[in-house]
Design an enzyme around this catalytic site. Structure first.
Site, PDB file in Angstrom:
ATOM      1  N   PRO A 128       0.813  -1.212   0.000  1.00 50.51           N
ATOM      2  CG  PRO A 128       0.199  -0.840   2.210  1.00 50.51           C
ATOM      3  CD  PRO A 128       0.954  -1.800   1.335  1.00 50.51           C
TER       4      PRO A 128
ATOM      5  NE  ARG B  16      -3.269  11.753  -6.833  1.00 47.96           N
ATOM      6  CZ  ARG B  16      -4.565  11.642  -6.666  1.00 47.96           C
ATOM      7  NH1 ARG B  16      -5.221  12.581  -5.993  1.00 47.96           N
ATOM      8  NH2 ARG B  16      -5.225  10.620  -7.154  1.00 47.96           N
TER       9      ARG B  16
ATOM     10  CE1 TYR C 164       1.920   6.870  -6.145  1.00 49.74           C
ATOM     11  CE2 TYR C 164      -0.180   6.875  -4.978  1.00 49.74           C
ATOM     12  CZ  TYR C 164       0.921   6.197  -5.477  1.00 49.74           C
ATOM     13  OH  TYR C 164       1.013   4.842  -5.305  1.00 49.74           O
TER      14      TYR C 164
ATOM     15  CB  CYS D  15       2.463  29.887 -18.340  1.00 53.96           C
ATOM     16  SG  CYS D  15       3.193  31.228 -17.431  1.00 53.96           S
TER      17      CYS D  15
END
Ligand code: LLP
Length: 404
Positions: A269, A307, A367, A338
């Site tokens: 995990p 993400r 992440y 940008c």
């Protein structure tokens, strides 16, 4: 994390105070939450007595890995770099597994010499490469075979890994052929059958299908695997999930499976261990108001947290000071990069905000920092941890002169 007198606290320390001392953007981790997550994970599977190998790809901060190791976990690594980080964090090599479709000979040799528990191989060519290295260093190498069970994990398509259209693992026939070919090899010892079908999984049914696929291999091959590595993928509650993984059902099925097959279970995990323990502390630089939208321009962008831009992932955004005044207008929380995808969240109403206010983006422990970059030549966010009422910097602040 909680509010007291309208002020936000992480483990009893005011976030405004943390920001005053460490600046923004900063990744802040809660040791308490990390410990709680590990405890919960263990509790969910306590009947199985599994080896839990934290997926280092979710967070590779050495201090975090060290704490995770001290709490008894091993590591799942996918590169020499991650393996070095795990070893530097004092994680026991006998609790380390090495996954990944593209391990180089250099990486395999390094791992074999470090005596890690298993190298989970993902192709025929990789097993040939491992055999060659075994011959070179005169040492047999313990391996796992990663099965691609062709199961849909029913998660975001970009993070599904167990379908036959994905690059990962070996299909049933390949696994059966390889067992036959290598079961008496003097170079590799097949010890494990491994899988990992995807990430942010919130239904137990894909996991049950995977267990069935594994059972089929065991029955057909009549081979005794010492370990079955079920990978990671357990989804967490980001605040928009309709349902969450039924750990009880999953665990019951694994129990039955173990009784029948007498194998040791490994889990890998990442997100479920560290996801909810991380916060991105940031500040509003400007508020740009158009007719329809208030653009809340933050001092962290998609370079710090990819993400939302990469997977349209949802992360809660909360203010450090609560106000009762609600503004009914679209608020787009954006970064300074940008790119139009440099947007964290769009909401229809939000409390009144001011330029200079501190803001927290939630559930970014997994992440988050690992996917960050210096895009637009921006300094990366540093990292801190709150532990025992103390705040500690755990990654050096970058310096523009060093990255230019
Ligand atoms: N084991 C293997 C072989 C993996 O590839 C992964 C994740 C894990 C374990 C850990 O999975 P977890 O328990 O964290 O779901 N960047 C994406 C996630 C990619 C996951 C890649 N593999 C995201 O931000 O959602």
């Amino acid at each position: 994390m909680n509010y007291s007198k309208n002020k936000l606290f992480i483990d009893n320390i005011a976030v405004d105070k943390i920001i005053k001392r460490f600046g923004t953007p900063t990744y802040c981790y809660s040791y308490n939450q990390l410990k709680k997550n590990i405890f919960n994970f263990e509790k969910n599977f306590n009947k199985l007595n599994p080896l839990i190998c934290f997926a280092v790809k979710a967070n590779n901060n050495v201090k975090i890995l060290n704490e995770i190791g001290k709490l008894g976990l091993g590591a799942d690594v996918v590169s020499k770099g991650e393996l070095m980080a795990a070893l530097k964090s004092n994680i026991n090599p006998r609790k380390i597994v090495f996954s990944g479709v593209g391990k180089t000979s250099n990486e395999i040799e390094f791992a074999a010499k470090k005596n890690i528990l298993l190298i989970n191989a993902e192709s025929k060519s990789e097993i040939k490469a491992i055999s060659k290295i075994s011959n070179k260093i005169s040492k047999s190498i313990d391996i796992g075979l990663r099965l691609n069970p062709n199961v849909d994990a029913k998660t975001i398509k970009e993070i599904t890994t167990g379908k036959n259209s994905n690059k990962f693992g070996l299909n049933e026939k390949e696994v059966l052929d390889l067992v036959k070919e290598y079961k008496n090899s003097k170079f590799v010892n097949i010890k494990c059958l491994s899988v990992h079908i995807g990430s942010q999984i919130t239904s137990h049914t894909p996991y049950l299908r995977t267990l069935n696929a594994i059972q089929k291999i065991i029955d057909k091959s009549k081979f005794r695997f010492e370990y079955v590595d079920l990978g990671g993928g357990m989804g967490i509650n980001y605040g928009q999930e309709n349902k969450l993984l039924n750990y009880k059902k999953y665990s019951q099925h694994i129990s039955k499976f173990i009784k029948k097959n007498k194998v040791k279970i490994i889990f890998e995990p990442g997100r479920s261990i560290i996801g909810s323990a991380g916060y991105l502390l940031t500040k509003i630089i400007y508020i740009k108001k158009t007719n329809k939208i208030n653009f809340i321009i933050l001092d962290s962008g998609m370079n710090d947290l990819m993400r939302p831009a990469l997977y349209k992932a949802y992360h809660r955004i909360i203010p450090c000071k609560k106000s009762k005044t609600k503004i009914s207008k679209i608020h787009d929380f954006v970064g300074p990069i940008c790119e139009t995808t440099d947007k964290f969240l769009s909401v229809k109403t939000f409390q009144k905000l001011n330029e200079g206010d501190n803001i927290v983006i939630c559930d970014v422990g997994a992440y988050g920092k690992v996917l960050s970059s210096n895009y637009n030549l921006r300094i990366g966010a540093s990292e801190i941890i709150v532990k025992n009422s103390k705040v500690l910097r755990i990654r050096k602040k970058e310096n523009l002169n060093n990255i230019i």
